[in-house]
Design a protein around this motif. Structure first.
Motif, short mmCIF file in Angstrom:
data_model
loop_
_atom_site.label_atom_id
_atom_site.label_comp_id
_atom_site.label_asym_id
_atom_site.label_seq_id
_atom_site.Cartn_x
_atom_site.Cartn_y
_atom_site.Cartn_z
N PRO A 1 0.83 -1.21 0.00
CA PRO A 1 0.00 0.00 0.00
C PRO A 1 0.86 1.25 0.00
CG PRO A 1 -0.02 -1.04 2.17
CD PRO A 1 0.68 -1.99 1.25
N LEU B 1 0.79 5.84 -0.10
CA LEU B 1 0.04 6.96 0.47
C LEU B 1 -1.13 7.37 -0.40
CD1 LEU B 1 2.70 9.34 2.06
CD2 LEU B 1 0.96 7.96 3.19
N ASP C 1 -3.27 5.57 -1.63
CA ASP C 1 -4.43 4.78 -1.24
C ASP C 1 -5.13 5.36 -0.02
OD1 ASP C 1 -3.62 2.96 -3.22
OD2 ASP C 1 -2.36 1.87 -1.79
N LEU C 2 -4.42 6.15 0.77
CA LEU C 2 -4.94 6.62 2.05
C LEU C 2 -5.29 8.10 2.05
CD1 LEU C 2 -5.37 5.77 5.05
CD2 LEU C 2 -3.00 6.43 5.48
N ALA C 3 -4.63 8.86 1.18
CA ALA C 3 -4.77 10.32 1.23
C ALA C 3 -6.12 10.78 0.70
CB ALA C 3 -3.64 10.97 0.42
N GLU D 1 -14.84 14.77 6.31
CA GLU D 1 -13.76 13.82 5.99
C GLU D 1 -12.39 14.49 5.92
OE1 GLU D 1 -14.86 15.68 2.10
OE2 GLU D 1 -15.89 15.02 3.93
N TRP E 1 3.53 2.64 2.91
CA TRP E 1 3.02 2.94 4.24
C TRP E 1 4.10 2.76 5.31
CZ3 TRP E 1 -2.71 1.27 5.35
CH2 TRP E 1 -3.55 1.89 4.42
N ALA F 1 -3.13 12.65 4.71
CA ALA F 1 -3.25 11.25 5.14
C ALA F 1 -3.06 11.16 6.65
CB ALA F 1 -2.22 10.38 4.43
N PRO G 1 -3.38 4.76 10.70
CA PRO G 1 -3.32 3.53 9.89
C PRO G 1 -1.90 3.17 9.46
CG PRO G 1 -5.11 4.94 9.15
CD PRO G 1 -4.31 5.75 10.11
N LEU G 2 -1.06 4.19 9.25
CA LEU G 2 0.32 3.92 8.85
C LEU G 2 1.09 3.23 9.97
CD1 LEU G 2 1.13 7.39 7.19
CD2 LEU G 2 0.39 5.29 6.05
N HIS H 1 -0.11 -0.31 10.44
CA HIS H 1 0.44 -1.16 9.37
C HIS H 1 1.87 -1.54 9.68
CE1 HIS H 1 1.52 -2.51 5.30
NE2 HIS H 1 2.57 -1.71 5.39
#
Length: 562
Positions: A4, A6, A8-10, A34, A91, A122, A126-127, A130
């Motif tokens: 994964p 960034l 994907d998360l940003a 959000e 990540w 981001a 979650p980072l 992970h």
């Protein structure tokens, strides 16, 4: 599985002008739950005003009132520039970069730069999660092969069903490493692990270390060809042979086709409802050593192997003992046959075991010589002996020290470098170190042994053949070896007063004198024997009659060097 990144998360955000009023910024954040914050550019940097910081400001905890704050521009709340990372950053790398920031900034979201120049934000949580999961997986994974490691295997829940462990050890792997180098050996291990993992399904493969693998089947009812109620020995043996065929290759390593041969030990749970995985693997390991010793390829564990099973943990315990400095040296004098003055000492290792007390070498050295731990043990003994001898020399007691080298150590190409480094570190003259090797150690690899002994002799280290008369050294080979001393085995010394045995000792003495070797008698227990050996031409005598092995302090006590 794709790593994964960034992107994907940003969450993409438009750049907000630095002169935008905080009232407008608050409205944007309230209208878009959000969003983690707003990003602005100022002074050639990107800044992030995150939602958490803004909430603290609006609550008045940073000295601003809401009315006053709303009239201020975004620029007035800018702190340090944001951490900006490319959208393609993984990540794990992003988490490490975030956690390298000062403590107050670690939890602040990251600004993400996309390839088209737009930006996003981001979260850090979650980072970090992970990365934590990756570290947990790494702790349970073998770095080289990607298989589960020993910890992963032993931390598995105890199986509820009938289970089996199959321990596999590659034959002659050291020769492959020596011929193709460690990189080639690693490449072969990776290839074998891929083949093993594919062939053993639905069981799971693990790498214990070195060239040893385990296949663990937690439920034999799922093993192909094994009936739930039938004895597992025959079908498991067949499965074991299939696995060995599946991993034999050939594999091309450094352009060389390599076919793998291996030995396997199998152990099956004994019907207990919660079998112990560690015990099961230990039994399979004992069976594997039996298969390797007897060259039967596959062996099942049985009760007769329990004696060997009791020593399976010896290697691990010895490694721990070396690290904890539980190995200690005692020194036994060798005296001049005529003056009875101490000429040199032999270093003899003991194990100060935390539970079993002081163990003699016979309790652990034979096991150590069957594994790689003998190299660590010898390096530890050499280090202590050379440093002690150097201490004696600096104190004015220039007594040489002898250290035994086992066959695997003499066969290793690192022993010469180890000794050279120790002599350089301590300043001990090379002539004050004697290496003792047995006939069997020399005969394991005669040419290589001679080369190593010759290299040591060239730097001034002296060489002694220990336990002479018990091995297979030919007189022709003896004349080719760089030897300074010949130590007659104690079994001949004990029979010196029997006429037939005395003839043998006399022949050895004439040979040693003819070759210009220093002749040493081991196991001298009384004065009559000492006088007889002196008359036969022996130069040095060693035995309880002149002194038992003692710790270093006792060895230098008054009367020791008599």
């Amino acid at each position: 599985m794709r790593t994964p990144i960034l992107a994907d998360l940003a969450v993409p955000v438009p750049l907000t002008a630095p002169d935008t009023s905080m009232g407008e910024v608050e409205s944007v954040l309230r209208g878009h739950p959000e969003l983690l914050g707003v990003v602005t550019a100022a002074n050639d940097h990107l800044y992030l005003v995150d939602r958490g910081f803004l909430d603290m400001v609006l609550a008045g905890r940073l000295g601003y009132g809401r009315a006053l704050l709303h009239r201020r521009p975004l620029r007035s709340l800018l702190r340090q520039p944001a951490l900006v990372l490319p959208a393609g950053t993984g990540w794990g790398d992003a988490a490490r970069a975030a956690m390298e920031r000062p403590d107050p900034l670690k939890a602040i979201p990251l600004v993400v730069m996309f390839d088209d120049g737009t930006v996003g934000v981001a979260p850090v949580g979650p980072l970090v999660e992970h990365l934590s999961l990756r570290y947990q997986a790494m702790a349970l994974t073998d770095d080289l092969t990607g298989l589960g490691n020993r910890r992963s295997l032993l931390e598995r829940p105890a199986p509820c069903h009938r289970a089996a462990a199959l321990v596999i050890d590659l034959n002659r792997f050291k020769e492959i490493n020596d011929s193709l180098g460690h990189a080639g050996g690693d490449e072969l291990l990776r290839s074998v692990s891929v083949a093993l993992a594919a062939a053993c399904a639905p069981a799971q493969a693990f790498r214990l270390g070195g060239d040893e693998f385990v296949v663990f089947a937690p439920d034999l009812t799922t093993w192909p060809g094994v009936e739930p109620s039938a004895p597992a020995a025959a079908p498991l043996a067949e499965a074991g042979h299939r696995l060995l065929r599946a991993i034999e290759g050939p594999y091309e390593v450094a352009g060389v086709p390599i076919t793998v041969e291996a030995s396997m030990g199998i152990a099956v749970t004994d019907g207990r409802p919660r079998p112990d995985v560690d015990d099961l693997v230990a039994r399979a390991d004992a069976a594997m050593y039996a298969a390797k010793r007897d060259r039967t390829q596959v062996e099942h564990w049985h009760a007769a192997l329990s004696a060997g099973h009791a020593d399976l943990g010896m290697d691990t315990h010895l490694r721990t003992a070396i690290g904890n400095r539980e190995l200690i040296l005692h020194y036994q004098p060798l005296v001049d046959a005529h003056t009875r003055e101490t000429v040199s000492v032999e270093a003899l290792v003991r194990w100060s075991h935390p539970q079993r007390g002081l163990l003699p070498p016979g309790a652990f050295l034979p096991q150590a010589e069957r594994s790689d731990v003998i190299h660590l043990l010898t390096e530890a003994v050499l280090g202590d002996a050379v440093r002690q001898a150097a201490t004696w020399h600096r104190a004015g007691c220039a007594v040489p020290v002898a250290v035994n080298l086992a066959a695997p150590v003499l066969a290793s190409d690192r022993i010469v470098a180890t000794i050279v480094a120790l002599l350089a570190e301590t300043g001990l003259p090379a002539g004050s170190l004697i290496v003792e090797v047995t006939e069997s150690a020399v005969m394991t690899r005669p040419a290589e042994s001679a080369d190593r002994l010759r290299s040591l002799r060239e730097i001034g280290v002296r060489v002694a053949i220990d336990d002479f008369g018990t091995g297979n050294t030919s007189l022709g080979l003896l004349t080719q070896l760089p030897v300074d001393e010949l130590k007659l085995d104690r079994s001949f010394v004990a029979r010196i007063h029997h006429p037939q045995d005395r003839v043998i000792v006399e022949s050895v003495a004439r040979m040693a004198n003819g070759l210009g070797l220093t002749l040493v008698a081991e196991g001298v227990e009384d004065e009559h024997t000492a006088d007889t050996l002196t008359a036969l031409g022996f130069d040095l005598l060693q035995g309880y009659h002149f002194g038992r092995p003692e710790p270093a302090l006792a060895a230098t006590a008054p009367g020791w060097n008599r």
